[in-house]
Design an enzyme around this catalytic site. Structure first.
Site, PDB file in Angstrom:
ATOM      1  N   ARG A  99       0.629  -1.149   0.184  1.00 38.34           N
ATOM      2  CA  ARG A  99       0.058  -0.052   0.011  1.00 38.34           C
ATOM      3  C   ARG A  99       0.896   1.453  -0.163  1.00 38.34           C
ATOM      4  O   ARG A  99       1.928   1.235   0.595  1.00 38.34           O
ATOM      5  CB  ARG A  99      -0.813  -0.090   1.441  1.00 38.34           C
ATOM      6  CG  ARG A  99      -1.765   1.200   1.490  1.00 38.34           C
ATOM      7  CD  ARG A  99      -2.917   0.997   0.353  1.00 38.34           C
ATOM      8  NE  ARG A  99      -3.941   1.682   0.700  1.00 38.34           N
ATOM      9  CZ  ARG A  99      -4.992   2.063   0.122  1.00 38.34           C
ATOM     10  NH1 ARG A  99      -5.183   1.460  -1.245  1.00 38.34           N
ATOM     11  NH2 ARG A  99      -5.947   2.706   0.427  1.00 38.34           N
ATOM     12  N   THR A 375      -9.843   0.181  -9.649  1.00 35.39           N
ATOM     13  CA  THR A 375      -8.841  -0.689  -9.008  1.00 35.39           C
ATOM     14  C   THR A 375      -8.708  -1.894  -9.814  1.00 35.39           C
ATOM     15  O   THR A 375      -9.638  -1.807 -10.700  1.00 35.39           O
ATOM     16  CB  THR A 375      -9.346  -1.156  -7.395  1.00 35.39           C
ATOM     17  OG1 THR A 375      -9.363   0.110  -6.985  1.00 35.39           O
ATOM     18  CG2 THR A 375      -8.306  -1.979  -6.708  1.00 35.39           C
ATOM     19  N   GLU A 414      -3.942   7.875  -3.906  1.00 34.24           N
ATOM     20  CA  GLU A 414      -4.407   7.239  -2.733  1.00 34.24           C
ATOM     21  C   GLU A 414      -4.616   8.129  -1.441  1.00 34.24           C
ATOM     22  O   GLU A 414      -5.242   7.589  -0.630  1.00 34.24           O
ATOM     23  CB  GLU A 414      -3.264   6.172  -2.495  1.00 34.24           C
ATOM     24  CG  GLU A 414      -3.822   4.782  -2.307  1.00 34.24           C
ATOM     25  CD  GLU A 414      -4.615   4.206  -3.319  1.00 34.24           C
ATOM     26  OE1 GLU A 414      -6.034   3.746  -3.391  1.00 34.24           O
ATOM     27  OE2 GLU A 414      -4.341   4.026  -4.280  1.00 34.24           O
ATOM     28  N   SER A 446      -7.598   0.795   3.074  1.00 35.82           N
ATOM     29  CA  SER A 446      -7.982   0.546   1.922  1.00 35.82           C
ATOM     30  C   SER A 446      -9.052  -0.553   2.234  1.00 35.82           C
ATOM     31  O   SER A 446      -9.463  -0.978   3.254  1.00 35.82           O
ATOM     32  CB  SER A 446      -6.876  -0.399   1.291  1.00 35.82           C
ATOM     33  OG  SER A 446      -7.390  -1.049   0.147  1.00 35.82           O
TER      34      SER A 446
HETATM   35  O1  DON Z   1      -7.881   0.832  -1.691  1.00 30.93           O
HETATM   36  C1  DON Z   1      -9.069   1.238  -1.687  1.00 30.93           C
HETATM   37  O2  DON Z   1      -9.820   0.692  -1.102  1.00 30.93           O
HETATM   38  C2  DON Z   1      -9.507   2.069  -2.618  1.00 30.93           C
HETATM   39  N1  DON Z   1      -8.372   3.318  -3.154  1.00 30.93           N
HETATM   40  C3  DON Z   1      -9.954   1.330  -3.833  1.00 30.93           C
HETATM   41  C4  DON Z   1     -10.408   2.318  -5.014  1.00 30.93           C
HETATM   42  C5  DON Z   1     -11.294   1.314  -5.942  1.00 30.93           C
HETATM   43  O3  DON Z   1     -11.409   0.392  -5.797  1.00 30.93           O
HETATM   44  C6  DON Z   1     -11.556   1.798  -6.951  1.00 30.93           C
HETATM   45  N2  DON Z   1     -12.173   1.051  -7.921  1.00 30.93           N
HETATM   46  N3  DON Z   1     -12.749   0.433  -8.653  1.00 30.93           N
END
Ligand code: DON
Length: 568
Positions: A99, A375, A414, A446
């Site tokens: 991360r 993601t 992030e 996350s």
């Molecule tokens: O780490 C996380 O939970 C978010 N940054 C994830 C973002 C995400 O899944 C966007 N996706 N479709």
């Protein structure tokens, strides 16, 4: 095409052996030896070829992840971060946390104006939203410890894809069109995503990424140092400095991925291995499975109002705990993971659920920030039965929207996953709780939930998905569809999903996901139901190893535009 014909032939030959395939519905892809499923068919094929050459699941996952950084730049990345859950062929399970971290110059109030209010988009777009990337360090560390083939062999396919180019898919072309207004603010992004005259790469045209190819070549040659030291690090730090970003060469040099123990649980006849903090996903998943174990879900009837009610009440409770407790374990040494994942705690929570009435989400407690929608997840099973579940992200689609100048890759946003306004929590989902406030060097919370299931001591299922907080509920429902409703992996992934995250107090369901009568019954129970205008809750990517035959059965979610299964 050849692969597809082979899959169909194999299926016909082996159909009698295939359990878990009720009549009708979608059909998974099958393979005898190894399989990769990802959001890009090209990248899945890269991983499959590595398996064929004798690579193990870690090797294939590394190669697929680098390939995705070229073929699916909305989320595939070297400028972001993520998690791996790895089960070796002998059943040992471990995880890698790569991360992103807050830069050393970050602070808890860095996104606020003088009045203490959040400055719109500052934590999501542009260089201040970027966390110190972790992907290359994580892939490198996982490979150094568990990989079989040489590192350079795993990066090479991505170098070639970037150098020689890939055919632009319809999805990539559409994304370039949709993002144009935003990307016009960032010349380095325009230079990569459009032609020299700023026109679009049309579907089928070849898209080359020469700068990314050069960066990947340095990573291929120098491993981790090809990203965190030398030319890549210096160029990135200089670009930051020239544009009011705060990541320095020191941030990059100090970044470390961490190997962590998985969160473990059981659900009926399966064992669950999933991601610990700084992901909230694994803990919330096990908490929900524990609560749901006390119900005969099959008897409630798939997608009946009672079934949706029980799921939604379970989600509400787990997400409240997520908001209250979760954050980076290196900054929160007393996270109550053992309690939250215990059967006793689940039994207590279950007692607070009544069948005929939705409970209220107490907004005087905590809430969560909205997380974006890009993601990506990949699942791998190798010939020996080793498996990787890998989810990584740039946070939103294309992250901060900024391509690092001269380096060719998108930088994440992030930092937007931290709680940006300390102490301020609102019913719309803004959260201010302490465990996830910004500190230098801290990892942001996350929801990514890469997960591996075992049955009778053997590898059973590899699953994960994108979708911000919906990820946890997507993974939950795919597991329930398989374990409680006997669906095959394709049916389980394809089925419409619901989502409740405590705050805002809303029960979302995908377009056409619930019948009007079911909706009516849920309203009578007091649910604030909300039909989405799309059916795109997370592109799940999964593999089931059929217990009777050992066949690998896989499916790429049809919610994914470019996704695909590659096996052999
Ligand atoms: O780490 C996380 O939970 C978010 N940054 C994830 C973002 C995400 O899944 C966007 N996706 N479709």
């Amino acid at each position: 095409m050849k692969h597809r014909i082979a899959s169909i032939l194999l299926l016909v030959l082996l159909l009698p052996l295939v359990a878990l395939t009720p009549t009708g519905g979608r059909i998974p892809s099958y393979a005898q030896h190894g399989m990769v499923v990802s959001a890009s068919t090209i990248a899945s094929e890269v991983g499959r070829d590595i398996l064929k050459k004798g690579g193990n699941a870690i090797d294939a996952a590394v190669a697929t992840a680098f390939a995705l950084a070229v073929t699916w730049p909305a989320a595939g990345n070297i400028g972001g971060g993520g998690f791996i859950v790895y089960r070796d062929h002998q059943g040992k399970v471990t995880t890698f946390d790569f991360r992103e971290k807050a830069p050393l110059a970050a602070n808890a109030k860095m996104y606020l104006n003088e009045k203490g209010e959040l400055i719109d988009e500052l934590n999501h777009t542009g260089l201040l939203s970027v966390g110190v990337p972790g992907t290359v360090a994580g892939l490198y560390q996982a490979h150094a410890k568990y990989g079989k083939l040489p590192w350079a062999k795993l990066v090479q396919p991505a170098v070639e894809l970037a150098d020689k180019g890939i055919p632009i898919s319809y999805a990539l072309n559409q994304q370039a069109k949709n993002m144009r207004k935003t990307w016009e603010q960032f010349p380095s992004t325009m230079a990569v995503m459009y032609k020299g005259d700023k026109s679009y790469y049309e579907p089928g045209e070849t898209w080359k990424q020469p700068e990314l190819a050069k960066t990947l070549k340095r990573i291929k040659k120098n491993g981790r140092d090809g990203f965190y030291k030398g030319e890549t690090a210096e160029k990135l730090a200089a670009f930051m400095k020239a544009n009011n970003g705060i990541i320095t060469t020191q941030d990059l040099e100090q970044y470390q991925a961490v190997e962590r123990k998985p969160v473990e649980g059981t659900y009926r006849n399966v064992k669950v291995f999933t991601m610990p903090p700084p992901s909230s996903g694994g803990t919330a998943l096990v908490e929900m499975l524990n609560i749901l174990e006390g119900y005969d879900l099959k008897a409630l009837g798939y997608k009946s109002a009672d079934y949706i009610h029980v799921l939604s009440e379970t989600m509400r409770r787990a997400f409240a705990d997520r908001a209250e407790h979760m954050g980076d374990p290196d900054f929160n040494p007393d996270l109550p993971i053992a309690k939250l994942t215990s059967k006793e705690y689940a039994a207590r929570l279950r007692k607070t659920i009544t069948m005929d009435l939705a409970s209220a989400s107490d907004s005087s407690r905590y809430g969560q920030l909205y997380e974006g929608t890009s993601t990506t997840h990949l699942s791998v099973v190798d010939e020996q039965g080793g498996a990787v579940s890998l989810t990584y992200t740039l946070e939103r689609s294309y992250g901060s929207q900024v391509v690092a100048e001269g380096l060719g890759f998108f930088l994440n946003d992030e930092m937007g996953d931290f709680n940006p306004v300390p102490g301020v929590t609102r019913t719309d989902g803004l959260i201010g709780s302490e465990p996830n406030q910004i500190k230098p060097g801290k990892r942001m919370l996350s929801s990514m939930t890469p997960t591996i299931l075992e049955k009778d001591g053997k590898l059973f299922m590899v699953i994960g998905a994108p979708g911000g907080r919906t990820i946890i509920n997507t993974v939950l429902q795919v597991i329930l569809n398989v374990v409680d409703h006997d669906m095959n992996i394709a049916q389980a992934i394809e089925a419409p999903r619901i989502h409740h995250q405590w705050l805002p107090d809303r029960l979302n369901f995908e377009l056409y996901g619930l019948s009007p009568d079911t909706q009516e019954k849920l309203k009578i129970k007091g649910h604030n139901i909300n039909e989405l205008n799309h059916n795109m809750q997370g592109n799940a990517m999964g593999i089931i190893v059929i217990p009777q035959s050992g066949l690998r059965s896989g499916a790429a979610d049809s919610r994914s535009a470019d996704g695909g299964v590659a096996g052999y």
